[in-house]
Design a protein around this motif. Structure first.
Motif, PDB file in Angstrom:
ATOM      1  N   GLY A  99       0.823  -1.218   0.000  1.00  0.00           N
ATOM      2  CA  GLY A  99       0.000   0.000   0.000  1.00  0.00           C
ATOM      3  C   GLY A  99       0.853   1.262   0.000  1.00  0.00           C
ATOM      4  N   LEU A 100       2.014   1.187   0.670  1.00  0.00           N
ATOM      5  CA  LEU A 100       2.895   2.362   0.735  1.00  0.00           C
ATOM      6  C   LEU A 100       3.576   2.595  -0.613  1.00  0.00           C
ATOM      7  CD1 LEU A 100       4.538   1.815   4.243  1.00  0.00           C
ATOM      8  CD2 LEU A 100       2.519   3.172   3.664  1.00  0.00           C
ATOM      9  N   LYS A 101       3.934   1.482  -1.286  1.00  0.00           N
ATOM     10  CA  LYS A 101       4.545   1.610  -2.626  1.00  0.00           C
ATOM     11  C   LYS A 101       3.572   2.296  -3.584  1.00  0.00           C
ATOM     12  CE  LYS A 101       7.704  -2.330  -2.459  1.00  0.00           C
ATOM     13  NZ  LYS A 101       7.793  -3.769  -2.729  1.00  0.00           N
ATOM     14  N   LEU A 102       2.315   1.846  -3.521  1.00  0.00           N
ATOM     15  CA  LEU A 102       1.293   2.456  -4.387  1.00  0.00           C
ATOM     16  C   LEU A 102       1.190   3.949  -4.131  1.00  0.00           C
ATOM     17  CD1 LEU A 102      -1.781   0.025  -4.433  1.00  0.00           C
ATOM     18  CD2 LEU A 102      -0.021   0.355  -6.170  1.00  0.00           C
ATOM     19  N   ARG A 103       1.371   4.313  -2.876  1.00  0.00           N
ATOM     20  CA  ARG A 103       1.252   5.731  -2.518  1.00  0.00           C
ATOM     21  C   ARG A 103       2.576   6.463  -2.678  1.00  0.00           C
ATOM     22  NH1 ARG A 103      -2.508   3.011   0.171  1.00  0.00           N
ATOM     23  NH2 ARG A 103      -4.570   3.951   0.445  1.00  0.00           N
ATOM     24  N   LYS A 104       3.539   5.802  -3.311  1.00  0.00           N
ATOM     25  CA  LYS A 104       4.810   6.439  -3.702  1.00  0.00           C
ATOM     26  C   LYS A 104       5.653   6.928  -2.514  1.00  0.00           C
ATOM     27  CE  LYS A 104       3.859   6.775  -8.328  1.00  0.00           C
ATOM     28  NZ  LYS A 104       3.051   5.530  -8.431  1.00  0.00           N
ATOM     29  N   VAL A 114       7.578  -0.484   7.959  1.00  0.00           N
ATOM     30  CA  VAL A 114       7.305  -1.924   8.031  1.00  0.00           C
ATOM     31  C   VAL A 114       8.074  -2.539   9.203  1.00  0.00           C
ATOM     32  CG1 VAL A 114       7.558  -4.148   6.861  1.00  0.00           C
ATOM     33  CG2 VAL A 114       6.744  -2.155   5.589  1.00  0.00           C
ATOM     34  N   ASP A 115       9.339  -2.130   9.381  1.00  0.00           N
ATOM     35  CA  ASP A 115      10.129  -2.675  10.497  1.00  0.00           C
ATOM     36  C   ASP A 115       9.477  -2.345  11.836  1.00  0.00           C
ATOM     37  OD1 ASP A 115      11.948  -3.889   8.922  1.00  0.00           O
ATOM     38  OD2 ASP A 115      13.468  -2.303   9.045  1.00  0.00           O
ATOM     39  N   ASP A 124       8.906  -9.719  13.354  1.00  0.00           N
ATOM     40  CA  ASP A 124      10.240  -9.358  12.825  1.00  0.00           C
ATOM     41  C   ASP A 124      10.974 -10.528  12.172  1.00  0.00           C
ATOM     42  OD1 ASP A 124       9.563  -9.100  15.537  1.00  0.00           O
ATOM     43  OD2 ASP A 124      11.157  -7.670  15.958  1.00  0.00           O
ATOM     44  N   GLY A 125      10.819 -11.732  12.734  1.00  0.00           N
ATOM     45  CA  GLY A 125      11.547 -12.871  12.169  1.00  0.00           C
ATOM     46  C   GLY A 125      10.893 -13.463  10.936  1.00  0.00           C
ATOM     47  N   LEU A 126       9.723 -12.959  10.571  1.00  0.00           N
ATOM     48  CA  LEU A 126       8.919 -13.646   9.549  1.00  0.00           C
ATOM     49  C   LEU A 126       8.776 -12.855   8.255  1.00  0.00           C
ATOM     50  CD1 LEU A 126       6.040 -14.700  11.990  1.00  0.00           C
ATOM     51  CD2 LEU A 126       8.021 -16.060  11.311  1.00  0.00           C
ATOM     52  N   LEU A 127       9.535 -11.761   8.131  1.00  0.00           N
ATOM     53  CA  LEU A 127       9.283 -10.832   7.026  1.00  0.00           C
ATOM     54  C   LEU A 127       9.522 -11.428   5.635  1.00  0.00           C
ATOM     55  CD1 LEU A 127      10.615  -7.513   8.592  1.00  0.00           C
ATOM     56  CD2 LEU A 127       8.248  -8.128   8.059  1.00  0.00           C
ATOM     57  N   GLU A 128      10.377 -12.462   5.559  1.00  0.00           N
ATOM     58  CA  GLU A 128      10.670 -13.037   4.243  1.00  0.00           C
ATOM     59  C   GLU A 128       9.765 -14.213   3.895  1.00  0.00           C
ATOM     60  OE1 GLU A 128      12.355 -11.446   2.037  1.00  0.00           O
ATOM     61  OE2 GLU A 128      12.569  -9.968   3.654  1.00  0.00           O
ATOM     62  N   ARG A 129       8.879 -14.591   4.815  1.00  0.00           N
ATOM     63  CA  ARG A 129       8.000 -15.738   4.537  1.00  0.00           C
ATOM     64  C   ARG A 129       6.821 -15.338   3.661  1.00  0.00           C
ATOM     65  NH1 ARG A 129       7.173 -19.436   9.804  1.00  0.00           N
ATOM     66  NH2 ARG A 129       9.330 -19.468  10.531  1.00  0.00           N
ATOM     67  N   VAL A 142      -0.295  -9.936  10.126  1.00  0.00           N
ATOM     68  CA  VAL A 142       0.194  -9.277   8.906  1.00  0.00           C
ATOM     69  C   VAL A 142      -0.893  -8.336   8.357  1.00  0.00           C
ATOM     70  CG1 VAL A 142       1.053  -9.595   6.556  1.00  0.00           C
ATOM     71  CG2 VAL A 142       1.691 -11.234   8.348  1.00  0.00           C
ATOM     72  N   ALA A 143      -2.148  -8.830   8.393  1.00  0.00           N
ATOM     73  CA  ALA A 143      -3.250  -7.991   7.914  1.00  0.00           C
ATOM     74  C   ALA A 143      -3.349  -6.710   8.744  1.00  0.00           C
ATOM     75  CB  ALA A 143      -4.570  -8.763   7.976  1.00  0.00           C
ATOM     76  N   MET A 144      -3.133  -6.852  10.045  1.00  0.00           N
ATOM     77  CA  MET A 144      -3.109  -5.674  10.926  1.00  0.00           C
ATOM     78  C   MET A 144      -1.949  -4.756  10.552  1.00  0.00           C
ATOM     79  SD  MET A 144      -5.303  -5.465  13.389  1.00  0.00           S
ATOM     80  CE  MET A 144      -4.330  -4.251  14.257  1.00  0.00           C
ATOM     81  N   GLY A 145      -0.787  -5.384  10.320  1.00  0.00           N
ATOM     82  CA  GLY A 145       0.426  -4.625   9.997  1.00  0.00           C
ATOM     83  C   GLY A 145       0.238  -3.784   8.747  1.00  0.00           C
ATOM     84  N   ARG A 146      -0.444  -4.369   7.785  1.00  0.00           N
ATOM     85  CA  ARG A 146      -0.685  -3.662   6.535  1.00  0.00           C
ATOM     86  C   ARG A 146      -1.471  -2.370   6.790  1.00  0.00           C
ATOM     87  NH1 ARG A 146      -3.354  -7.488   2.185  1.00  0.00           N
ATOM     88  NH2 ARG A 146      -4.982  -7.322   3.760  1.00  0.00           N
ATOM     89  N   CYS A 147      -2.340  -2.414   7.782  1.00  0.00           N
ATOM     90  CA  CYS A 147      -3.108  -1.209   8.129  1.00  0.00           C
ATOM     91  C   CYS A 147      -2.262  -0.226   8.942  1.00  0.00           C
ATOM     92  CB  CYS A 147      -4.325  -1.587   8.943  1.00  0.00           C
ATOM     93  SG  CYS A 147      -5.537  -2.456   7.982  1.00  0.00           S
TER      94      CYS A 147
END
Ligand SMILES: Nc1ncnc2c1ncn2[C@@H]1O[C@H](COP(=O)(O)OP(=O)(O)OP(=O)(O)O)[C@@H](O)[C@H]1O
Ligand SMILES: [Mg+2]
Length: 358
Positions: A99-104, A114-115, A124-129, A142-147
């Motif tokens: 969502g942040l990428k879309l918003r440039k 994100v961190d 923190d340990g799961l970011l690449e999964r 993750v859904a919460m994090g996105r918000c």
């Protein structure tokens, strides 16, 4: 953060009105839960605040600004749904960053946000999964994090925990509440689960068939339900309802024959001698062997749950099965009749026709 105000908000689909003018002011930083049975209009109210449904009447304001005609993306809100709808081919990091990428946003700003969110949500340990390599609770986070990374003024949740098993739901409920205490973002949360509503909300809006029956703190709703509907909906097991006739002086309620309950003085309605509905919560009965005014319950069956015991039975010949919750199992073994009393201030009285509290 922002205040959210609904003024006589109406929703109709064609000729069918499903929300009949709901008004409320949600304070900045407050956690409000919209609760009610399936089909009562909870999601519709939330989707109107989000801008996913057009409103048919009234005004919605977010942070002082009327948003009736604003697109969802311009309302500064973030919404978490029941199915978290993560992108399966993206990593956890990218799901949160998308969502942040879309918003440039810049790369550095995205990584920073994100961190921070990942740390807050213990991801923190799961970011690449990928999402399929996560448990249900982790996906939910993750859904919460996105918000969270979007730093919106308002969070909207539509039954976000209902896909989780019972144990995880309780755990996520606690985490959500803690997260709210840290972030203090105005939150509007929809659920049909009254326990979830009571434990999460600063205040609850109880909706019945498209109208707000009562708005108040969990304890207000439990102690002084405004209607029979709210009384039956809040609390588990549900409140018992018994038809009765008020005595002429309003001092007691006749259940049947000479089975009568004393009512509290200050609560005594000034218009006696009429049929009403008496409400008593299962946990508010006491066994009182030596009390001559005790009312006898004919025991139908007993459930021993360990911490407490449920007794089901009837008063005299009344048709309704009454539920009683006792805090221990030692008072009775196989009694067929239990003498019961209720403190007068624990007796609720409702209008038989309208269901309104008397
Ligand atoms: N697009 C639509 N067209 C017509 N009626 C609709 C539409 N969407 C919802 N409704 C009706 O509006 C009412 C409220 O629906 P809503 O989805 O808000 O209920 P809810 O309280 O969220 O229920 P649940 O707990 O089952 O999710 C229902 O009677 C539903 O049938
Ligand atoms: Mg819904």
């Amino acid at each position: 953060m922002a205040e959210v105000i609904l003024e006589k908000v109406v929703k109709a689909y064609g000729k069918t009105e499903v929300i009949h003018g709901i008004s409320t002011a949600i304070a900045d930083g407050e956690f409000i839960v919209i609760v009610g049975p399936s089909g009562c209009g909870k999601s519709t109210v939330l989707r109107m605040i989000a801008g996913l449904e057009k409103i048919s009447g009234g005004i919605i304001r977010i942070d002082g600004r009327e948003v009736n005609n604003l697109e969802p993306k311009d309302r500064d809100i973030a919404m978490v749904f029941q199915n978290y709808a993560l992108y399966p081919h993206m990593t956890v990091f990218n799901n949160m960053a998308y969502g942040l990428k879309l918003r440039k946003f810049t790369k550095d700003e995205i990584k920073h946000r994100v961190d921070q969110a990942a740390q807050l949500l213990q991801l923190d340990g799961l970011l690449e999964r990928k999402p399929r390599q996560l448990s249900g609770g982790q996906r939910q986070r993750v859904a919460m994090g996105r918000c969270i990374v979007r730093e919106p003024k308002v969070f909207l949740f539509d039954e976000p925990l209902s896909n989780l098993d019972a144990k995880l739901r309780v755990q996520m409920r606690l985490e959500l509440r803690k997260l709210h205490e840290r972030l203090k973002v105005t939150s509007i949360y929809v659920t049909h689960d009254q326990v979830e509503a009571m434990t999460l909300g600063d205040r609850l809006i109880v909706i019945n068939e498209g109208a707000a029956e009562q708005i108040g703190s969990p304890l207000e709703l439990y102690e002084k339900p405004a209607t029979k509907f709210v009384a039956g909906f809040i609390g588990s097991p549900s409140m018992n309802f018994i038809e009765a006739r008020l005595s002429r002086d309003g001092q007691s309620a006749n259940i049947q024959g000479d089975v009568r309950l004393a009512l509290s003085d200050d609560g005594a309605p000034d218009f006696g001698d009429r049929k009403v509905i008496i409400g008593i919560r299962p946990e508010h009965f006491n066994i009182s062997e030596s009390n001559p005014q005790a009312i006898p319950l004919s025991v139908d069956h007993i459930e021993i749950l360990g911490a407490d015991t449920m007794v089901y039975g009837r008063f005299a010949d009344t048709p309704d099965l009454i539920t009683i919750r006792l805090p221990d199992i030692h008072h009775f073994k196989s009694e067929k009749v239990l003498p019961l009393s209720v403190a007068p201030d624990k007796i609720h009285i409702f209008n038989k026709d309208t269901g309104a509290r008397i």
